[in-house]
Motif scaffolding. Structure first.
Motif, PDB file in Angstrom:
ATOM      1  N   CYS A   1      35.775   9.968  39.719  1.00 27.54           N
ATOM      2  CA  CYS A   1      35.205  11.390  39.944  1.00 27.54           C
ATOM      3  C   CYS A   1      33.827  11.220  40.053  1.00 27.54           C
ATOM      4  O   CYS A   1      33.300  10.692  39.001  1.00 27.54           O
ATOM      5  N   LEU A   2      33.142  11.493  40.886  1.00 32.21           N
ATOM      6  CA  LEU A   2      31.753  11.597  41.095  1.00 32.21           C
ATOM      7  C   LEU A   2      31.268  13.019  40.570  1.00 32.21           C
ATOM      8  O   LEU A   2      29.910  13.055  40.057  1.00 32.21           O
ATOM      9  N   GLU A   3      31.775  14.060  41.190  1.00 29.96           N
ATOM     10  CA  GLU A   3      31.240  15.377  40.969  1.00 29.96           C
ATOM     11  C   GLU A   3      32.246  16.117  39.872  1.00 29.96           C
ATOM     12  O   GLU A   3      33.330  15.795  39.788  1.00 29.96           O
ATOM     13  N   ARG A   4      31.625  17.298  39.332  1.00 28.23           N
ATOM     14  CA  ARG A   4      32.767  17.841  38.226  1.00 28.23           C
ATOM     15  C   ARG A   4      33.672  18.419  39.219  1.00 28.23           C
ATOM     16  O   ARG A   4      34.517  19.009  38.598  1.00 28.23           O
TER      17      ARG A   4
ATOM     18  N   ARG B   1      48.041  11.696  32.505  1.00 26.55           N
ATOM     19  CA  ARG B   1      47.155  11.282  33.435  1.00 26.55           C
ATOM     20  C   ARG B   1      45.799  12.139  33.374  1.00 26.55           C
ATOM     21  O   ARG B   1      45.569  13.153  33.296  1.00 26.55           O
ATOM     22  N   VAL B   2      44.620  11.366  33.088  1.00 27.25           N
ATOM     23  CA  VAL B   2      43.083  11.842  32.774  1.00 27.25           C
ATOM     24  C   VAL B   2      42.257  11.635  34.092  1.00 27.25           C
ATOM     25  O   VAL B   2      42.454  10.568  34.712  1.00 27.25           O
ATOM     26  N   ALA B   3      41.511  12.563  34.267  1.00 30.34           N
ATOM     27  CA  ALA B   3      40.386  12.236  35.431  1.00 30.34           C
ATOM     28  C   ALA B   3      39.140  12.619  34.657  1.00 30.34           C
ATOM     29  O   ALA B   3      39.070  13.383  33.919  1.00 30.34           O
ATOM     30  N   CYS B   4      38.180  11.663  35.129  1.00 30.26           N
ATOM     31  CA  CYS B   4      37.066  11.609  34.558  1.00 30.26           C
ATOM     32  C   CYS B   4      35.829  11.068  35.334  1.00 30.26           C
ATOM     33  O   CYS B   4      36.348  10.199  36.206  1.00 30.26           O
TER      34      CYS B   4
ATOM     35  N   ALA C   1      41.255  17.541  40.576  1.00 29.75           N
ATOM     36  CA  ALA C   1      42.459  16.647  40.296  1.00 29.75           C
ATOM     37  C   ALA C   1      43.388  17.676  39.304  1.00 29.75           C
ATOM     38  O   ALA C   1      44.632  17.525  39.237  1.00 29.75           O
ATOM     39  N   VAL C   2      42.810  18.376  38.271  1.00 24.71           N
ATOM     40  CA  VAL C   2      43.379  19.054  37.482  1.00 24.71           C
ATOM     41  C   VAL C   2      44.252  20.168  37.957  1.00 24.71           C
ATOM     42  O   VAL C   2      45.292  20.703  37.434  1.00 24.71           O
ATOM     43  N   LEU C   3      43.522  21.066  38.800  1.00 24.05           N
ATOM     44  CA  LEU C   3      43.886  22.300  39.377  1.00 24.05           C
ATOM     45  C   LEU C   3      45.027  22.002  40.387  1.00 24.05           C
ATOM     46  O   LEU C   3      46.123  22.658  40.350  1.00 24.05           O
ATOM     47  N   SER C   4      44.869  20.664  41.072  1.00 24.09           N
ATOM     48  CA  SER C   4      46.162  20.339  41.840  1.00 24.09           C
ATOM     49  C   SER C   4      47.089  19.824  41.033  1.00 24.09           C
ATOM     50  O   SER C   4      48.574  19.480  41.709  1.00 24.09           O
TER      51      SER C   4
END
Length: 311
Positions: free
Chosen positions: A135-138, A101-104, A144-147
């Motif tokens: 994702c709109l902000e860094r 799963r990728v968040a970007c 998303a990754v930390l959770s």
């Protein structure tokens, strides 16, 4: 062996918790998993009873994890991901499979990921990638990754020190101006003084405008928008100018022209993930493709990206 057996959660209970947290609803999670809502509720209740703590907070607006629930959900994701890698471990490295799963950001998903996914599919056809490009902000990528909602993020650096980082590339920030304006190839801030400034509302853009302000930029934002596509629409209509990452304006809409900033600013991009996650075969395969210089060759040749050297 003597003594009482120690209670352990089942995979079904952990899976139930993760789906309820992700969807914020027992009914939606039950529908996705193909089970009854009562069965799902029973699985979560049994997990809470076994751990001796409440994992979920139920309100009229939905279901959200408690602080204990956040910690357990993170570990549950890790356990489920490890279980998913077992077939690959048995079959061997040449049969890597699994889901990553990728968040970007939207611009990353539009311009960077197609080449990445094409290379990955050729090398590891059994690896599946799910992309969250909202994702709109860094900070959205970080969260998303930390959770644990994403295994890997492609983020605007720098990010939290808790994350492992692999620098990938960088794209320049550019002046986005109405094509009808009579501007020189490299305008100064003074030559833009009569043009309204339309700001991108995010932490990365704020950092860039602060850097520009140290070099003579004096504009106050006439308006702030969170979507770069909305800004491009306004600029194309002559409503003002903006400062955006180069990838975010590609393909260039009608009525919009680009100019370099009076002072160079770039958006460094990197792959980010939690320590340990990179050992999963499917994640490792994706990271190898991301780190391959050839993956972004066409974007570099077109001037949309630059190589971001490791710190």
């Amino acid at each position: 062996m003597t003594g009482e057996s120690r209670w352990q959660p089942s995979l079904a209970q952990l899976r139930a918790l993760v789906w309820v947290v992700d969807l914020g609803s027992f009914s939606a999670a039950a529908a996705e998993l193909g089970v009854t809502q009562s069965g799902l509720s029973h699985a979560v209740a049994a997990l809470e009873a076994g751990l001796g703590t409440s994992l979920l907070s139920r309100t009229r607006r939905g279901v959200s994890p408690t602080s204990a629930g956040e910690r357990v959900t993170l570990r549950a994701r890790e356990i489920l991901a490890l279980v998913e890698t077992l077939p690959a471990q048995v079959a061997g490295e040449e049969e890597v499979r699994g889901t990553v799963r990728v968040a970007c950001f939207r611009s990353v998903a539009t311009h960077l990921l197609p080449a990445v996914l094409q290379h990955l599919a050729a090398e590891h056809p059994l690896v599946r990638v799910e992309v969250d490009d909202g994702c709109l902000e860094r900070e959205d990528v970080e969260r998303a990754v930390l959770s644990g909602q994403a295994d890997l993020g492609i983020a605007h650096l720098p990010v939290s020190g808790r994350l492992q980082v692999w620098p990938l590339a960088s794209d320049p920030y550019v002046l986005v101006v109405p094509e009808a304006l009579d501007l020189p190839p490299q305008p100064s801030w003074e030559e833009l003084s009569a043009v309204p400034y339309i700001a991108l509302h995010c932490s990365g853009a704020r950092g860039v405008t602060e850097a520009c302000a140290r070099n003579g930029f004096r504009h106050q934002a006439a308006m702030q928008l969170r979507e770069d596509s909305s800004i491009l629409g306004l600029v194309g209509r002559g409503a003002g100018f903006s400062i955006l990452p180069r990838l975010a304006v590609e393909p260039l809409p009608a009525g919009v022209a680009l100019r370099p900033l009076p002072v160079e600013q770039r958006r460094p991009l990197g792959a980010v993930l939690m320590p340990g996650v990179g050992r999963r075969p499917a994640v490792r395969a994706l990271r190898r493709v991301l780190s391959s210089g050839a993956t972004f060759d066409s974007l570099i040749r077109r001037g949309l990206l630059g190589v971001e050297e490791p710190a």
